[in-house]
Design a protein around this motif. Structure first.
Motif, short mmCIF file in Angstrom:
data_model
loop_
_atom_site.label_atom_id
_atom_site.label_comp_id
_atom_site.label_asym_id
_atom_site.label_seq_id
_atom_site.Cartn_x
_atom_site.Cartn_y
_atom_site.Cartn_z
N LEU A 136 -8.83 -13.14 -6.95
CA LEU A 136 -9.78 -12.10 -6.59
C LEU A 136 -10.07 -12.10 -5.09
O LEU A 136 -10.32 -11.04 -4.51
CB LEU A 136 -11.08 -12.26 -7.38
N THR A 137 -10.03 -13.27 -4.46
CA THR A 137 -10.20 -13.30 -3.00
C THR A 137 -9.06 -12.55 -2.32
O THR A 137 -9.29 -11.71 -1.43
CB THR A 137 -10.23 -14.75 -2.49
N ALA A 138 -7.83 -12.83 -2.73
CA ALA A 138 -6.68 -12.15 -2.13
C ALA A 138 -6.72 -10.65 -2.40
O ALA A 138 -6.41 -9.84 -1.52
CB ALA A 138 -5.38 -12.76 -2.67
N LEU A 139 -7.11 -10.28 -3.60
CA LEU A 139 -7.17 -8.86 -3.95
C LEU A 139 -8.27 -8.15 -3.18
O LEU A 139 -8.07 -7.04 -2.66
CB LEU A 139 -7.38 -8.71 -5.46
N GLU A 140 -9.43 -8.78 -3.07
CA GLU A 140 -10.54 -8.14 -2.37
C GLU A 140 -10.25 -7.98 -0.89
O GLU A 140 -10.67 -6.98 -0.28
CB GLU A 140 -11.84 -8.94 -2.57
N ILE A 143 -8.00 -4.69 -0.91
CA ILE A 143 -8.43 -3.37 -1.38
C ILE A 143 -9.94 -3.19 -1.35
O ILE A 143 -10.43 -2.11 -1.66
CB ILE A 143 -7.92 -3.10 -2.81
N GLY A 144 -10.70 -4.21 -0.97
CA GLY A 144 -12.15 -4.08 -0.90
C GLY A 144 -12.85 -4.56 -2.16
O GLY A 144 -12.24 -4.69 -3.23
N GLY A 197 -2.17 -9.22 -12.33
CA GLY A 197 -1.20 -8.13 -12.42
C GLY A 197 -1.33 -7.14 -11.27
O GLY A 197 -0.33 -6.69 -10.72
N ALA A 198 -2.58 -6.83 -10.88
CA ALA A 198 -2.79 -5.88 -9.78
C ALA A 198 -2.34 -6.48 -8.45
O ALA A 198 -1.69 -5.80 -7.64
CB ALA A 198 -4.26 -5.49 -9.72
N LEU A 199 -2.68 -7.74 -8.21
CA LEU A 199 -2.30 -8.39 -6.95
C LEU A 199 -0.80 -8.47 -6.80
O LEU A 199 -0.27 -8.33 -5.68
CB LEU A 199 -2.92 -9.79 -6.88
N ARG A 251 -2.19 2.30 -2.91
CA ARG A 251 -2.82 3.35 -2.09
C ARG A 251 -4.10 2.83 -1.45
O ARG A 251 -4.38 3.09 -0.28
CB ARG A 251 -3.10 4.57 -2.96
N TRP A 252 -4.89 2.08 -2.23
CA TRP A 252 -6.12 1.52 -1.68
C TRP A 252 -5.84 0.52 -0.57
O TRP A 252 -6.55 0.49 0.44
CB TRP A 252 -6.91 0.85 -2.79
N ALA A 253 -4.82 -0.32 -0.76
CA ALA A 253 -4.47 -1.30 0.27
C ALA A 253 -4.04 -0.62 1.55
O ALA A 253 -4.38 -1.06 2.66
CB ALA A 253 -3.36 -2.24 -0.25
N ALA A 254 -3.29 0.48 1.43
CA ALA A 254 -2.87 1.22 2.62
C ALA A 254 -4.08 1.81 3.32
O ALA A 254 -4.18 1.82 4.55
CB ALA A 254 -1.87 2.30 2.24
#
Length: 262
Positions: A136-140, A143-144, A197-199, A251-254
Motif C-alpha cells: 500500500l505504501t508503494a501504491l499510494e 496513485i495517491g 494486483g493493482a501495484l 492512468r492515475w499514476a500518469a
C-alpha cells in the motif's frame, strides 16, 4: 592545431589574455563536444555522483508522504494490541460483531464491511501485515491516498460478496447447514490482495511477472491445502480484481507523475 582567441575577447581589462577553457579530451575540428556550461566534475552529470540517492525509508509509510497507509497502519496496530492483550471473551465478541458473514451482511452491510477491515486475522504476525505496509505504501506513492483506499476497498468489498453470497444461496437451497450463515470472516487480506494486483500493473514486466507468480502461487498453495477454501478463493478473486484495475491505476499514476513534475 593551436587554439587562439581573436578580437577584443582575447584581452582582458589589463590587456592580458583571459584563461582558455578546459579543452582536455576534446578533438580538434569537432564542434559541440561538450554542452554549454557543462562540467564533467559536476554532480548532475553522469556517473555515480549523478545518481538519485537511495532512500530506503520510502518503502514504509509516513504521515506526510502516505497518510492513508500510515494512519490505517496505526489503527491496525491498535486493534492488534487489543486482540493480543484484551480478555479472550471480549475479543471473540468484537470479532463476531465485525464478521462479514451472511447474517451481518443482510442486516447491516456497510457497518460490518467497514468494521471487518479494522482487524488483522492472525494478529500482527500475519504476513499480510508486511504486505499491507510495503504494497500500500508503494501504491499510494504512485496513485495517491484516495485512489489507494478505493482499490483496497474495492477488493475488500467485492471479494467478500463474491465468497459470502454463494454461501447464502447454498444455505437457501439446502446444500449447506444454517450454521454457515454465521461464519467468522474478518480482516484486511482481501484488500491487500487487490492492492498487490493493482501495484503489479505499475511495475516493469521483469518485476510484475515474478510478483504475480510468487503471490499467486502462495494463494494457490493455500487453496490446495483446503484449510479455509472460502477465504482462499476470496484472495484469488481479490487479486484478479486488482489486476482488473490496471487501466485506471496506470492512468492515475500518469496523472500523479505529471502533477509532481509541475
Amino acid at each position: 592545431m593551436r587554439r587562439t582567441l581573436t578580437g577584443t575577447a582575447a584581452s582582458g581589462p589589463t590587456g592580458s589574455p583571459p584563461p582558455l577553457p578546459d579543452v582536455r579530451g576534446l578533438l580538434d575540428g569537432v564542434p559541440r563536444q561538450r554542452a554549454a556550461g557543462s562540467d564533467p566534475k559536476s554532480p548532475s552529470g553522469p556517473g555515480p555522483q549523478g545518481r538519485r540517492p537511495r532512500r530506503p525509508w520510502r518503502l514504509l509509510p509516513t504521515p506526510t508522504g502516505t497518510p492513508f497507509t500510515f494512519f490505517y497502519a496505526v489503527v491496525l496496530a491498535l486493534t492488534s494490541y487489543v486482540t493480543a492483550h484484551a480478555d479472550t471473551a471480549l475479543v471473540r465478541a468484537l470479532h463476531e460483531n465485525s464478521s462479514t458473514d451472511v447474517t451481518h451482511l443482510l442486516s447491516a452491510p456497510v457497518p460490518v464491511l467497514a468494521a471487518s477491515a479494522l482487524w488483522v486475522a492472525g494478529g500482527i504476525a500475519s504476513p499480510f501485515v508486511l504486505g499491507f505496509l510495503l504494497v500500500l505504501t508503494a501504491l499510494e506513492r504512485r496513485i495517491g491516498g484516495v485512489r489507494t483506499a478505493g482499490v483496497f476497498l474495492l477488493g475488500h468489498v467485492l471479494a467478500t460478496l463474491a465468497t459470502e453470497v454463494p454461501v447464502g444461496l447454498a444455505v437457501l437451497l439446502g446444500h449447506l447447514p444454517d450454521s454457515s450463515l454465521h461464519r467468522l470472516d474478518y480482516g484486511i487480506s482481501f484488500g491487500v490482495a487487490a492492492s498487490v494486483g493493482a501495484l503489479a500493473g505499475l511495475l516493469t514486466p521483469w518485476l510484475r511477472g515474478p510478483l504475480l507468480a510468487v503471490f499467486g502461487g502462495l494463494l494457490l498453495r493455500d487453496l490446495l491445502a483446503l484449510t479455509d477454501p472460502l477465504s482462499d478463493w476470496g484472495h484469488l478473486i481479490a487479486l484478479a480484481i486488482g489486476v482488473g484495475t490496471w487501466p485506471w491505476v496506470r492512468r492515475w499514476a500518469a496523472t500523479e507523475a505529471v502533477g509532481a513534475s509541475r
